[in-house]
Design a protein around this motif. Structure first.
Motif, PDB file in Angstrom:
ATOM      1  N   UNK A 398      22.412   5.935  -4.775  1.00 13.20           N
ATOM      2  CA  UNK A 398      23.589   6.697  -5.188  1.00 13.20           C
ATOM      3  C   UNK A 398      24.878   5.957  -4.801  1.00 13.20           C
ATOM      4  N   UNK A 399      24.885   5.323  -3.614  1.00 16.66           N
ATOM      5  CA  UNK A 399      26.071   4.575  -3.195  1.00 16.66           C
ATOM      6  C   UNK A 399      26.336   3.408  -4.139  1.00 16.66           C
ATOM      7  N   UNK A 400      25.288   2.735  -4.576  1.00 14.70           N
ATOM      8  CA  UNK A 400      25.450   1.620  -5.516  1.00 14.70           C
ATOM      9  C   UNK A 400      26.006   2.110  -6.850  1.00 14.70           C
ATOM     10  N   UNK A 401      25.558   3.269  -7.301  1.00 15.62           N
ATOM     11  CA  UNK A 401      26.062   3.826  -8.556  1.00 15.62           C
ATOM     12  C   UNK A 401      27.551   4.167  -8.443  1.00 15.62           C
ATOM     13  N   UNK A 402      27.928   4.779  -7.308  1.00 17.67           N
ATOM     14  CA  UNK A 402      29.336   5.125  -7.111  1.00 17.67           C
ATOM     15  C   UNK A 402      30.200   3.868  -7.006  1.00 17.67           C
ATOM     16  N   UNK A 403      29.697   2.870  -6.288  1.00 17.04           N
ATOM     17  CA  UNK A 403      30.453   1.629  -6.135  1.00 17.04           C
ATOM     18  C   UNK A 403      30.641   0.933  -7.486  1.00 17.04           C
ATOM     19  N   UNK A 404      29.617   0.987  -8.330  1.00 18.66           N
ATOM     20  CA  UNK A 404      29.734   0.382  -9.663  1.00 18.66           C
ATOM     21  C   UNK A 404      30.800   1.106 -10.490  1.00 18.66           C
ATOM     22  N   UNK A 405      30.884   2.439 -10.327  1.00 23.05           N
ATOM     23  CA  UNK A 405      31.906   3.203 -11.052  1.00 23.05           C
ATOM     24  C   UNK A 405      33.308   2.836 -10.568  1.00 23.05           C
ATOM     25  N   UNK A 406      33.475   2.659  -9.255  1.00 24.42           N
ATOM     26  CA  UNK A 406      34.778   2.249  -8.716  1.00 24.42           C
ATOM     27  C   UNK A 406      35.110   0.834  -9.181  1.00 24.42           C
ATOM     28  N   UNK A 407      34.105  -0.045  -9.200  1.00 25.13           N
ATOM     29  CA  UNK A 407      34.312  -1.414  -9.673  1.00 25.13           C
ATOM     30  C   UNK A 407      34.815  -1.416 -11.115  1.00 25.13           C
ATOM     31  N   UNK A 408      34.235  -0.576 -11.944  1.00 31.05           N
ATOM     32  CA  UNK A 408      34.660  -0.495 -13.344  1.00 31.05           C
ATOM     33  C   UNK A 408      36.101  -0.003 -13.439  1.00 31.05           C
ATOM     34  N   UNK A 409      36.445   0.976 -12.592  1.00 31.03           N
ATOM     35  CA  UNK A 409      37.824   1.484 -12.588  1.00 31.03           C
ATOM     36  C   UNK A 409      38.798   0.407 -12.135  1.00 31.03           C
ATOM     37  N   UNK A 410      38.411  -0.376 -11.129  1.00 28.41           N
ATOM     38  CA  UNK A 410      39.264  -1.469 -10.645  1.00 28.41           C
ATOM     39  C   UNK A 410      39.503  -2.490 -11.744  1.00 28.41           C
ATOM     40  N   UNK A 411      38.442  -2.881 -12.431  1.00 29.81           N
ATOM     41  CA  UNK A 411      38.583  -3.876 -13.512  1.00 29.81           C
ATOM     42  C   UNK A 411      39.508  -3.362 -14.610  1.00 29.81           C
TER      43      UNK A 411
END
Length: 623
Positions: A398-411
């Motif tokens: 779940x942490x990896x999924x959330x981090x990927x979502x934040x990464x997408x928002x950052x990009x």
């Protein structure tokens, strides 16, 4: 260079990223007094990248080692050139008298060969052009195109300190002011905008996501559904992770609610669910946990579940400090940060922090503002290896999924910002390491903003004769209110409350600004001159207390303003002398705060540490 071994212990404190930040920083020391060299010593040893010592040609002469009667007030400033010629680049070959700057630089660099050192001697620190001095420091730091600077100002008189404060503030360079006078001293931080991602609080509540109204996240729900506690033997039963026990207990507790109450009856681990609210319901929930144990006294996992039962129903809210940061973050504020910091190449940490805050804000908006990214950490608990690893895997997924979502928002944000700013402005990148650290610490984000020391000086200086004191600003009103609250909690011996000694130290500095010397100097002054100095310091103290809004407090009236002149007399008695043992304490505090600023880890003090060596006590105040 085996830095992994050499710096092993400190790497456990601030990690590889912190050590890398240290190695990319140059510490500029203005005035090589004992407090300043002690501060540098504690930064050279852990491996700061470079030091640059700036001192005046009219500094006290460097004492000869072996002279016998010399009193060394600075252990890093002595001349042993008779036994070993000075080998510092820049020494005047026509003179055998080394300057204090080069001597201090030489002996400090000997502590750690990884650290490079430079020194500059100016005619006078009082008349120095600090803009030129800092430009010269940057030119000499050729190892990096934009070296990170941190300035330590040690025992500077008021006039040059105010000039340096303004120059550092205009350039966005952090400034640490160290002041030592006899048994009294202080450390003052000046940082315009210092973000802290890894604040590393002493204790935290684990984020287990058990109180989510929509039920546990899919990976955790699947693990709970696959755990058949009834078919386990006693050994397995006593090693089920308490996270699973809490979710099972919630389902059982809800099944016992009456049909008139709002509870989900079909699937107790999915859909909108009810949590214990009242004291009676919480007690009932704990009783349910105990009833599930086969032998509660022997099963530590059930005891842990009972002790941490609140994790199952207490939602972890976003702290108000983080919410304030989010409320102040907009697309426009990120653009402003890029335009402010990017052209100079400095402040990339501030830009990354602003971008990550906006990404967090968008992440929360997508999740209806309920839950920030999961950090993926679970606490130690009584459990067998296999179920514990499975539980770790569920949270990590779940942490990896959330981090990927934040990464997408950052990009997405970086792309938008690059389209907004000028083509000649390079928007710094945000690495996966930055995103991971941010998501791990999203509950503990902080930002420290102090006001300039020059502004504090002007606010707390006595008004000129015949002039009315200016109306305090809202910020000054808040500071006065905090200081008044501090007077209500004095030291056990009220006269030794650190706040009072800060006022006395400030009075001595104002005395110096007016007279061109500190009270009690020269050291051979007669008794009559010392008494006159003490009276003048006392006369300065009274309007200082008024300017700080403390003149009507019981503590100040019974100590500083009781007519005894005890604090003024003591400051005069010191004659602005510096004791190296006191300087060691102040240097330790100053270097600790420097590491916090450089690494962006731990929360720096806000904004002044006052040390009273008479009673061995200290306090932190916001001025």
């Amino acid at each position: 260079m085996a830095t992994s071994d050499k710096y092993d212990r400190q790497l456990r404190l601030w990690g590889a990223s912190g050590q890398r930040a240290l190695g990319e920083t140059c510490i500029v020391l203005i005035n090589a007094t004992a407090s300043g060299t002690e501060t540098l010593k504690n930064l050279v040893l852990p491996g700061v990248g470079a030091i640059h010592v700036v001192d005046s040609a009219d500094a006290p002469p460097v004492p000869k080692s072996g002279a016998g009667k010399e009193v060394f007030d600075n252990f890093f400033v002595f001349d042993d050139s008779s036994a070993n010629e000075m080998e510092v680049e820049g020494t005047d070959a026509s003179s055998n008298v080394p300057t204090r700057a080069e001597v201090a630089c030489k002996y400090l660099c000997e502590l750690n060969p990884d650290v490079s050192g430079e020194h500059t001697t100016v005619p006078s620190l009082s008349s120095a052009d600090y803009a030129s001095v800092l430009d010269d420091v940057v030119k000499k730091q050729s190892t990096t195109p934009s070296p990170s600077l941190l300035i330590v100002a040690s025992d500077l008189p008021p006039k040059p300190l105010l000039n340096l404060s303004r120059e550092a503030w205009d350039r966005g360079i952090p400034l640490i002011i160290v002041r030592s006078c006899g048994l009294i001293g202080s450390v003052r931080l000046q940082v315009e905008d210092h973000p802290v991602v890894e604040s590393k609080p002493g204790s935290t509540v684990p984020d287990l996501r058990l109180a989510d109204p929509s039920g546990p996240f899919p990976a955790l729900k699947a693990l709970v559904d696959a755990t058949d506690m009834d078919s386990m033997d006693n050994a397995e039963h006593s090693h089920v992770p308490y996270v699973i026990i809490l979710l099972r207990a919630l389902a059982k507790w809800r099944s016992g609610l009456s049909s008139t109450e709002d509870a989900t009856k079909t699937d107790m681990l999915a859909g909108e669910v009810r949590f214990p609210k009242s004291t009676a319901e919480k007690d009932s929930f704990r009783a349910t946990i105990k009833s599930m144990a086969r032998n509660f006294n022997d099963e530590l996992n059930f005891q842990e579940a009972c002790g941490d039962a609140y994790l199952a129903y207490a939602k972890r809210e976003i702290p108000w400090e983080v919410q304030e940061l989010l409320d102040a973050t907009t697309d426009e504020s990120v653009t402003a940060a890029i335009q402010k910091y990017a052209p100079s190449g400095a402040g990339s940490r501030n830009i990354r922090f602003a971008v990550l805050l906006l990404a967090l804000k968008r992440f929360l908006a997508q999740s209806d503002g309920d839950w920030p990214p999961l950090d993926g950490k679970i606490p130690d608990m009584t459990a067998s290896t296999e179920p514990y690893i499975a539980l770790q895997g569920a949270y990590k997924k779940r942490a990896d999924e959330d981090r990927a979502a934040v990464r997408a928002a950052v990009d997405a944000i970086l792309s938008e910002q690059k389209a907004k700013v000028r083509n000649d402005i390079a928007v710094p990148s945000v690495t996966d390491e930055d995103v991971a650290a941010f998501c791990r610490n999203v509950q503990n984000l902080r930002k420290v903003i102090t006001r300039p020391y020059a502004e504090e000086w002007e606010s707390h200086a006595p008004s000129a004769d015949g002039e009315d004191a200016p109306m305090p600003t809202p910020q000054e009103e808040e500071i006065r209110s905090d200081l008044m609250m501090a007077t209500m909690d004095p030291y056990e011996v009220p006269e030794h409350t650190p706040l009072l000694w800060h006022c006395a130290l400030h009075a001595a500095d104002i005395f110096c600004e007016r007279n061109g010397r500190y009270p009690g100097t020269p050291l051979d002054a007669d008794k009559k001159a010392l008494e006159a100095d003490a009276k003048e310091v006392q006369a300065i103290l009274e309007p200082i207390c008024s300017a700080m809004g403390l003149d009507d407090t019981d503590l100040v009236k019974s100590t500083l303003l009781n007519g005894s002149m005890a604090h003024a007399t003591e400051m005069t008695r010191y004659g602005n002398a510096e004791l190296h043992n006191v300087a060691s304490v102040l240097g330790g505090v100053a270097s600790q705060e420097a590491v916090k600023i450089i690494t962006g880890q731990y929360v720096p003090l806000d904004n002044t540490y006052v040390y009273n060596g008479i009673a061995g006590t200290a306090g932190v105040y916001k001025f």
